[in-house]
Motif scaffolding. Structure first.
Motif, PDB file in Angstrom:
ATOM      1  N   HIS A 352      -0.192 -28.440  -4.736  1.00 35.10           N
ATOM      2  CA  HIS A 352      -0.434 -29.878  -4.564  1.00 35.10           C
ATOM      3  C   HIS A 352      -1.201 -30.531  -5.729  1.00 35.10           C
ATOM      4  O   HIS A 352      -0.699 -31.571  -6.122  1.00 35.10           O
ATOM      5  CB  HIS A 352      -1.244 -30.029  -3.111  1.00 35.10           C
ATOM      6  CG  HIS A 352      -0.421 -29.588  -2.188  1.00 35.10           C
ATOM      7  ND1 HIS A 352       0.725 -30.207  -1.597  1.00 35.10           N
ATOM      8  CD2 HIS A 352      -0.410 -28.615  -1.452  1.00 35.10           C
ATOM      9  CE1 HIS A 352       1.112 -29.759  -0.576  1.00 35.10           C
ATOM     10  NE2 HIS A 352       0.688 -28.619  -0.524  1.00 35.10           N
ATOM     11  N   GLN A 353      -1.951 -29.752  -6.539  1.00 32.85           N
ATOM     12  CA  GLN A 353      -2.248 -30.271  -7.816  1.00 32.85           C
ATOM     13  C   GLN A 353      -1.247 -30.563  -8.693  1.00 32.85           C
ATOM     14  O   GLN A 353      -1.126 -31.621  -9.447  1.00 32.85           O
ATOM     15  CB  GLN A 353      -3.296 -29.324  -8.463  1.00 32.85           C
ATOM     16  CG  GLN A 353      -4.913 -29.585  -7.750  1.00 32.85           C
ATOM     17  CD  GLN A 353      -5.825 -28.439  -8.331  1.00 32.85           C
ATOM     18  OE1 GLN A 353      -5.432 -27.687  -9.282  1.00 32.85           O
ATOM     19  NE2 GLN A 353      -7.287 -28.667  -7.788  1.00 32.85           N
ATOM     20  N   ALA A 354      -0.467 -29.522  -8.995  1.00 31.79           N
ATOM     21  CA  ALA A 354       0.905 -29.798  -9.723  1.00 31.79           C
ATOM     22  C   ALA A 354       1.734 -30.800  -9.381  1.00 31.79           C
ATOM     23  O   ALA A 354       2.250 -31.330  -9.979  1.00 31.79           O
ATOM     24  CB  ALA A 354       1.408 -28.237  -9.869  1.00 31.79           C
ATOM     25  N   ALA A 355       1.934 -30.891  -8.135  1.00 34.71           N
ATOM     26  CA  ALA A 355       2.829 -31.802  -7.536  1.00 34.71           C
ATOM     27  C   ALA A 355       2.576 -33.288  -7.661  1.00 34.71           C
ATOM     28  O   ALA A 355       3.256 -34.157  -7.917  1.00 34.71           O
ATOM     29  CB  ALA A 355       3.223 -31.629  -5.966  1.00 34.71           C
ATOM     30  N   LEU A 356       0.932 -33.367  -7.578  1.00 35.47           N
ATOM     31  CA  LEU A 356       0.553 -34.744  -7.646  1.00 35.47           C
ATOM     32  C   LEU A 356      -0.096 -34.926  -9.199  1.00 35.47           C
ATOM     33  O   LEU A 356      -0.663 -35.999  -9.375  1.00 35.47           O
ATOM     34  CB  LEU A 356      -0.639 -35.051  -6.843  1.00 35.47           C
ATOM     35  CG  LEU A 356      -0.337 -34.863  -5.348  1.00 35.47           C
ATOM     36  CD1 LEU A 356      -1.562 -34.483  -4.319  1.00 35.47           C
ATOM     37  CD2 LEU A 356       0.382 -35.996  -4.613  1.00 35.47           C
ATOM     38  N   LYS A 357       0.051 -33.889 -10.002  1.00 36.06           N
ATOM     39  CA  LYS A 357      -0.425 -34.158 -11.373  1.00 36.06           C
ATOM     40  C   LYS A 357      -1.691 -34.544 -11.453  1.00 36.06           C
ATOM     41  O   LYS A 357      -2.117 -35.350 -12.082  1.00 36.06           O
ATOM     42  CB  LYS A 357       0.431 -35.053 -12.172  1.00 36.06           C
ATOM     43  CG  LYS A 357       1.818 -34.465 -12.255  1.00 36.06           C
ATOM     44  CD  LYS A 357       2.786 -35.227 -13.030  1.00 36.06           C
ATOM     45  CE  LYS A 357       4.231 -34.661 -13.379  1.00 36.06           C
ATOM     46  NZ  LYS A 357       4.794 -34.329 -12.314  1.00 36.06           N
ATOM     47  N   ASP A 358      -2.553 -33.838 -10.498  1.00 38.15           N
ATOM     48  CA  ASP A 358      -4.220 -34.215 -10.461  1.00 38.15           C
ATOM     49  C   ASP A 358      -4.865 -33.143  -9.968  1.00 38.15           C
ATOM     50  O   ASP A 358      -4.907 -32.608  -8.947  1.00 38.15           O
ATOM     51  CB  ASP A 358      -3.984 -35.606  -9.291  1.00 38.15           C
ATOM     52  CG  ASP A 358      -5.444 -36.229  -9.285  1.00 38.15           C
ATOM     53  OD1 ASP A 358      -6.528 -35.431  -9.465  1.00 38.15           O
ATOM     54  OD2 ASP A 358      -5.886 -37.255  -8.692  1.00 38.15           O
TER      55      ASP A 358
END
Length: 494
Positions: A352-358
């Motif tokens: 989810h960090q990768a998907a949201l780039k956050d």
């Protein structure tokens, strides 16, 4: 005199205040937590039949895996190279080539892996799609879990149309196949719930589990909006029957859902398989509108990390911000997922960090909540499980921090979430009973159970002709990309 006292540990309570006691203790009596406080305070107050020194250990609630599968532990990694056909291969195997005893041997293996990973409560959908044409499968699986000593949520119900459906039993070594009606599988599911819900001293619960909440669209992936033509007669009939069974036995509903299904399900507001008594796994590729419906109806959601999240993500961060309860599950253990909840937390965060780039999404504390107190809420058991608080059931684990990868000993939640693995769990207590001590299982002979599972798995693989799905392809070694280059799959199984 009380039954058990855990002392000198770092107690991560997961209570409402999220207290962490660095020289903490947990007093346990008659299966429940009596008190959680500083070690010196409880040593002065109580004398115990048994005291465990938890120095250099974290003490925390037993982990809760809200979605996995019964059966899969026998078939780890089989058909991985044929992943496009994995579901029909496995479904065909479960429908026609497993014996009644298979479910007992697999249940022990399944429960042992979870136990040794610190999971004290695990949900099991029986098969790739739930199989409920006969209650013996669930009864045998629950018996195995009860013997190992951890809690199981047996999830059983109807698979998808068409009906009638062909199922096989093995009698005296011979396959007996018959056509089973939809009403018969509902009756089988009812028999399981009647026999197992709150059984074995409430170690076992049973939820009604249709394979998916809407049967007329893709059961394993999101359906595009222009293919959502409305609920079919069977969709409506199934929702009505599932609701009736849940009410009759005062149990909960568990199912899978993917994008488009929630939009369709809400069209039947009276019987929609949504709401606080429902727990939906996956929810990959759902729209913003569907996420809002889940939050507004109080529907519980769980998600397992995996490659499917790359193509169609479960919007767990958005669901949380809307107020929904979301848990992490393993969806284990086949074809390639383990029951290691520590790995599941890290994989979920990374996806989810990768998907949201956050980088800042899903802090360590939230991740630990998602496998303890949030997971307990997800399955409707948070009144007794999910945190270390006076009056709750004594489901407790300890994690050995005196190891190179977990030293130095500080920032304990961060260390558990980012560096711990399943094998770091030393002690497991369920309902106040020590089930594993210093990583030794006390309830069953672990190696006998492993030998029995090995033999049953080999027999089943031979019976079902699965050997061809175990052979490596010629691209297995030395190639950057795999191909199969041969036809292994029988298209008649589709």
């Amino acid at each position: 005199m009380i039954d058990l006292l855990l002392v000198h540990g770092v107690v991560i309570t997961m209570d409402q205040e999220r207290r962490i006691l660095e020289n903490g203790a947990v007093a346990i009596h008659e299966g429940r937590i009596l008190e959680v406080a500083d070690t010196e305070q409880l040593l002065e107050k109580y004398e115990a039949k048994k005291t465990i020194d938890c120095s250099h250990h974290c003490i925390l609630p037993g982990l809760i895996d809200v979605h996995g599968h019964g059966g899969h532990s026998m078939f780890k990694t089989i058909a991985m190279d044929n992943i496009s056909f994995w579901m029909p291969i496995m479904t065909h195997t479960y429908k026609h080539f497993v014996t009644d005893e298979f479910w007992y041997y697999e249940g022990k293996l399944n429960a042992l892996e979870r136990l040794k990973a610190g999971i004290t409560t695990g949900a099991c959908v029986l098969g790739s799609m739930p199989r409920s044409d006969d209650p013996i499968f669930a009864l045998n699986h629950a018996k195995a879990y009860s013997e190992v000593g951890i809690r199981e949520i047996v999830c059983t119900g109807p698979c998808n149309p068409p009906w009638p459906h062909s199922f096989s039993r093995w009698v005296d070594g011979k396959r007996v196949t018959r056509e089973v009606t939809y009403e018969e599988v509902l009756k089988g599911a009812e028999s399981v719930i009647e026999a197992l819900h709150h059984a074995h001293d409430d170690h076992i619960r049973a939820f009604i589990t249709p394979f998916v909440i809407v049967t007329s669209v893709n059961p394993s992936a999101p359906t595009p909006p222009d293919q959502l033509y409305g609920l079919t007669e069977h969709d409506r009939y199934q929702a009505k029957k599932i609701r009736e069974i849940a009410r009759k036995y005062k149990t909960r509903i568990h199912s899978d859902a993917f994008g488009g299904m929630i939009h369709l399900a809400i069209q039947d507001k009276e019987n929609a398989l949504l709401g606080p008594d429902v727990h939906l796994q996956h929810c990959r590729g759902i729209s913003f509108d569907e996420a809002r419906i889940l939050a507004e109806t109080g529907t519980n959601v769980s998600s397992a990390p995996g490659f499917g999240q790359v193509n169609a993500r479960t919007p767990i961060t958005e669901l949380m911000e809307m107020g929904a309860t979301v848990a992490i599950s393993t969806d284990g253990t086949s074809p390639a997922a383990s029951f290691d909840m520590f790995q599941a937390m890290r994989k979920t965060q990374m996806i989810h960090q990768a998907a949201l780039k956050d980088y800042y999404y899903l802090p360590a504390g939230k991740l630990l909540e998602m496998v303890t107190i949030d997971a307990a809420r997800c399955v409707g058991w948070d009144d007794e499980l999910g945190s270390l608080e006076a009056g709750k059931k004594a489901d407790v684990i300890t994690v050995n921090m005196r190891q190179p990868h977990l030293t130095p000993e500080y920032m304990y939640v961060h260390r558990l979430v980012h560096q711990a693995v399943a094998s770091d769990v030393d002690n497991v207590i369920v309902n106040g009973k020590i089930v594993m001590e210093d990583r030794k299982v006390l309830t069953v002979d672990e190696f006998t159970a492993l030998d029995e599972a090995n033999e049953e798995a080999k027999r089943t693989i031979e019976r079902a002709g699965l050997q061809k799905y175990m052979e490596p392809t010629k691209y297995f070694w030395g190639h950057a990309r795999a191909y199969v280059d041969e036809k292994r799959f029988d298209p008649e199984l589709l």
